[in-house]
Scaffold this motif. Sequence first.
Motif, PDB file in Angstrom:
ATOM      1  N   ARG A  36      40.101  46.462  41.242  1.00 48.31           N
ATOM      2  CA  ARG A  36      39.474  47.607  40.578  1.00 48.31           C
ATOM      3  C   ARG A  36      37.981  47.393  40.396  1.00 48.31           C
ATOM      4  NH1 ARG A  36      42.960  48.363  36.337  1.00 48.31           N
ATOM      5  NH2 ARG A  36      44.135  49.868  37.584  1.00 48.31           N
ATOM      6  N   GLY A  37      37.580  46.183  40.063  1.00 50.21           N
ATOM      7  CA  GLY A  37      36.167  45.914  39.839  1.00 50.21           C
ATOM      8  C   GLY A  37      35.330  46.150  41.079  1.00 50.21           C
ATOM      9  N   ARG A  38      35.794  45.639  42.212  1.00 50.23           N
ATOM     10  CA  ARG A  38      35.006  45.801  43.441  1.00 50.23           C
ATOM     11  C   ARG A  38      35.014  47.253  43.911  1.00 50.23           C
ATOM     12  NH1 ARG A  38      38.183  41.665  47.099  1.00 50.23           N
ATOM     13  NH2 ARG A  38      38.483  40.786  45.015  1.00 50.23           N
ATOM     14  N   PHE A  39      36.152  47.954  43.756  1.00 50.17           N
ATOM     15  CA  PHE A  39      36.218  49.347  44.190  1.00 50.17           C
ATOM     16  C   PHE A  39      35.280  50.217  43.361  1.00 50.17           C
ATOM     17  CE2 PHE A  39      40.661  49.565  46.379  1.00 50.17           C
ATOM     18  CZ  PHE A  39      40.194  48.659  47.330  1.00 50.17           C
ATOM     19  N   PHE A  40      35.300  50.021  42.026  1.00 44.74           N
ATOM     20  CA  PHE A  40      34.447  50.870  41.203  1.00 44.74           C
ATOM     21  C   PHE A  40      32.984  50.451  41.286  1.00 44.74           C
ATOM     22  CE2 PHE A  40      33.069  53.050  37.269  1.00 44.74           C
ATOM     23  CZ  PHE A  40      33.551  54.304  37.588  1.00 44.74           C
ATOM     24  N   LEU A  80      31.626  49.768  44.033  1.00 47.50           N
ATOM     25  CA  LEU A  80      31.173  50.529  45.198  1.00 47.50           C
ATOM     26  C   LEU A  80      30.727  51.921  44.776  1.00 47.50           C
ATOM     27  CD1 LEU A  80      33.883  49.532  47.844  1.00 47.50           C
ATOM     28  CD2 LEU A  80      31.488  48.807  47.788  1.00 47.50           C
ATOM     29  N   TYR A  81      31.406  52.493  43.783  1.00 44.52           N
ATOM     30  CA  TYR A  81      30.984  53.786  43.241  1.00 44.52           C
ATOM     31  C   TYR A  81      29.560  53.671  42.679  1.00 44.52           C
ATOM     32  CZ  TYR A  81      30.499  57.559  39.850  1.00 44.52           C
ATOM     33  OH  TYR A  81      30.027  58.620  39.128  1.00 44.52           O
ATOM     34  N   GLY A  82      29.319  52.626  41.869  1.00 41.51           N
ATOM     35  CA  GLY A  82      27.982  52.429  41.305  1.00 41.51           C
ATOM     36  C   GLY A  82      26.925  52.222  42.375  1.00 41.51           C
ATOM     37  N   ILE A 134      22.093  45.692  44.461  1.00 40.17           N
ATOM     38  CA  ILE A 134      22.463  44.463  45.166  1.00 40.17           C
ATOM     39  C   ILE A 134      23.586  43.712  44.458  1.00 40.17           C
ATOM     40  CG2 ILE A 134      21.636  42.162  45.826  1.00 40.17           C
ATOM     41  CD1 ILE A 134      18.931  43.435  46.438  1.00 40.17           C
ATOM     42  N   LEU A 135      23.549  43.672  43.125  1.00 38.72           N
ATOM     43  CA  LEU A 135      24.520  42.861  42.391  1.00 38.72           C
ATOM     44  C   LEU A 135      25.756  43.638  41.933  1.00 38.72           C
ATOM     45  CD1 LEU A 135      22.467  40.347  40.207  1.00 38.72           C
ATOM     46  CD2 LEU A 135      23.627  39.994  42.382  1.00 38.72           C
ATOM     47  N   GLN A 136      25.823  44.945  42.200  1.00 35.97           N
ATOM     48  CA  GLN A 136      26.997  45.716  41.789  1.00 35.97           C
ATOM     49  C   GLN A 136      28.284  45.111  42.352  1.00 35.97           C
ATOM     50  OE1 GLN A 136      27.873  48.705  40.212  1.00 35.97           O
ATOM     51  NE2 GLN A 136      25.881  49.355  39.457  1.00 35.97           N
ATOM     52  N   LEU A 137      28.344  44.934  43.654  1.00 36.18           N
ATOM     53  CA  LEU A 137      29.573  44.460  44.290  1.00 36.18           C
ATOM     54  C   LEU A 137      29.905  43.020  43.919  1.00 36.18           C
ATOM     55  CD1 LEU A 137      31.947  45.096  46.100  1.00 36.18           C
ATOM     56  CD2 LEU A 137      30.538  44.489  48.095  1.00 36.18           C
ATOM     57  N   PHE A 169      26.699  47.635  34.155  1.00 42.60           N
ATOM     58  CA  PHE A 169      27.417  47.762  32.892  1.00 42.60           C
ATOM     59  C   PHE A 169      28.339  48.977  32.861  1.00 42.60           C
ATOM     60  CE2 PHE A 169      26.901  45.503  28.747  1.00 42.60           C
ATOM     61  CZ  PHE A 169      26.668  44.266  29.323  1.00 42.60           C
ATOM     62  N   TYR A 170      27.901  50.100  33.417  1.00 42.32           N
ATOM     63  CA  TYR A 170      28.753  51.295  33.386  1.00 42.32           C
ATOM     64  C   TYR A 170      30.024  51.059  34.202  1.00 42.32           C
ATOM     65  CZ  TYR A 170      30.155  56.195  33.401  1.00 42.32           C
ATOM     66  OH  TYR A 170      30.857  57.364  33.229  1.00 42.32           O
ATOM     67  N   SER A 171      29.871  50.565  35.422  1.00 39.76           N
ATOM     68  CA  SER A 171      31.040  50.375  36.284  1.00 39.76           C
ATOM     69  C   SER A 171      31.953  49.282  35.745  1.00 39.76           C
ATOM     70  CB  SER A 171      30.602  50.053  37.718  1.00 39.76           C
ATOM     71  OG  SER A 171      29.789  48.899  37.769  1.00 39.76           O
TER      72      SER A 171
END
Length: 394
Positions: free
Chosen positions: A136-140, A142-144, A259-262, A315-317
Amino acid sequence: MSSISTPKPVSANYRLIVLLLVVIVSGASQGLLLPLLSILLERHGVSSDVNGMNAAALYIGIFCTMFFVEKPVVKFGYKSVIVAGLILVTGSSLLFPVSSSLILWFALRLIVGVGDSSLHFATQQWILSSSPADKRGRFFSLYGMAYGIGFSIGPLGINLLPFGEAMPFLISGGLYAVILLLMLRIPNELPEQAGASEAAQNRFVRSYRLAWFALIPPLLYGVMEASMNSSFPLYGLRIDLGKQWISLLLLTFGIGSIILQLPLGVWSDRIGRKPVLMTCAFLGAGLFLLILAAGDHTLLLFLLFALAGGIVGSFYSLGMSYAADIVPKAILPATGVIASVHYSIGSVLGPVFGGYGMRYVSVNSVFIFLGAVFLIFAVLGIWFKREPKAEVDA
């Protein structure tokens, strides 16, 4: 409208890709409309205060949508709400060049806010509800990333103005139309329905009771994003940073977030959402305070801004992923509404606290405030003990 068509089943990967394309195009449209409409109104001799009031219509539409969007999603399904949002935004984008009437543009911006907010909400919920807990973390994330990329490239559409004032709107509307056609291939899905015992409870109160800690990050993200965009330029001018450096530093902050989202999403899947959020909050608090120590040393500021944007830009994702880990799927839409309202409140409070703090306390107050709220959040995590729910909700 429970469904727009009767499409054949598609793979989960195809659905995810199309949903991310929806987010990219929507982010690009928002990133384009804000500066584009301001520039055009300036060309037409509209004063800056009226220009700003007209721009507020977009955020009014976004904020108001949160109070009614949950029920259409639950009743008609994710796809139906996304398609309705796409139709609203596409139609509005194509109507902007028809007239330069302030009243018409205010109404169209309001409709764009409603459409964008609706499709974002439905997209978030669809990704969260369909993601396996261990991914779930990596999928969301990707949304961010998708929204950040779209919002960053959106202003480039201003370069189409030499081809006519209508051209940026036509390109934006055309992209929405293409995404709409891709969405029509995806079968509709309805959120999981609440059982009799759950339906009898107030789902918003239950969301707070179960996931209050996970619902703070959207608030902090709104505070941080709005403070950086509204208060940091004032701080930069007061410490004699050039305007070009201010804009580049804000861009660096955004790039760090993308860059750091994923990586942070993947990390949260492996070791847990709470420890990642607490670690990022501690580091973010320290980085905001170090920005003060850096003064006007631009190279050091670039490094600190890239790190700070990367650390707290997810933080949001991360917060939404954590909330989805905790609450039953039947009340996840209500939890998403709370998160969106928190983000909107944070977006209002950030500039207010930043502005008043710089005027009455210290020019440094914006970063002291950001450092303090992220540190407080990290400490609050010590008292939050709720574990993620089982994959199949009781």
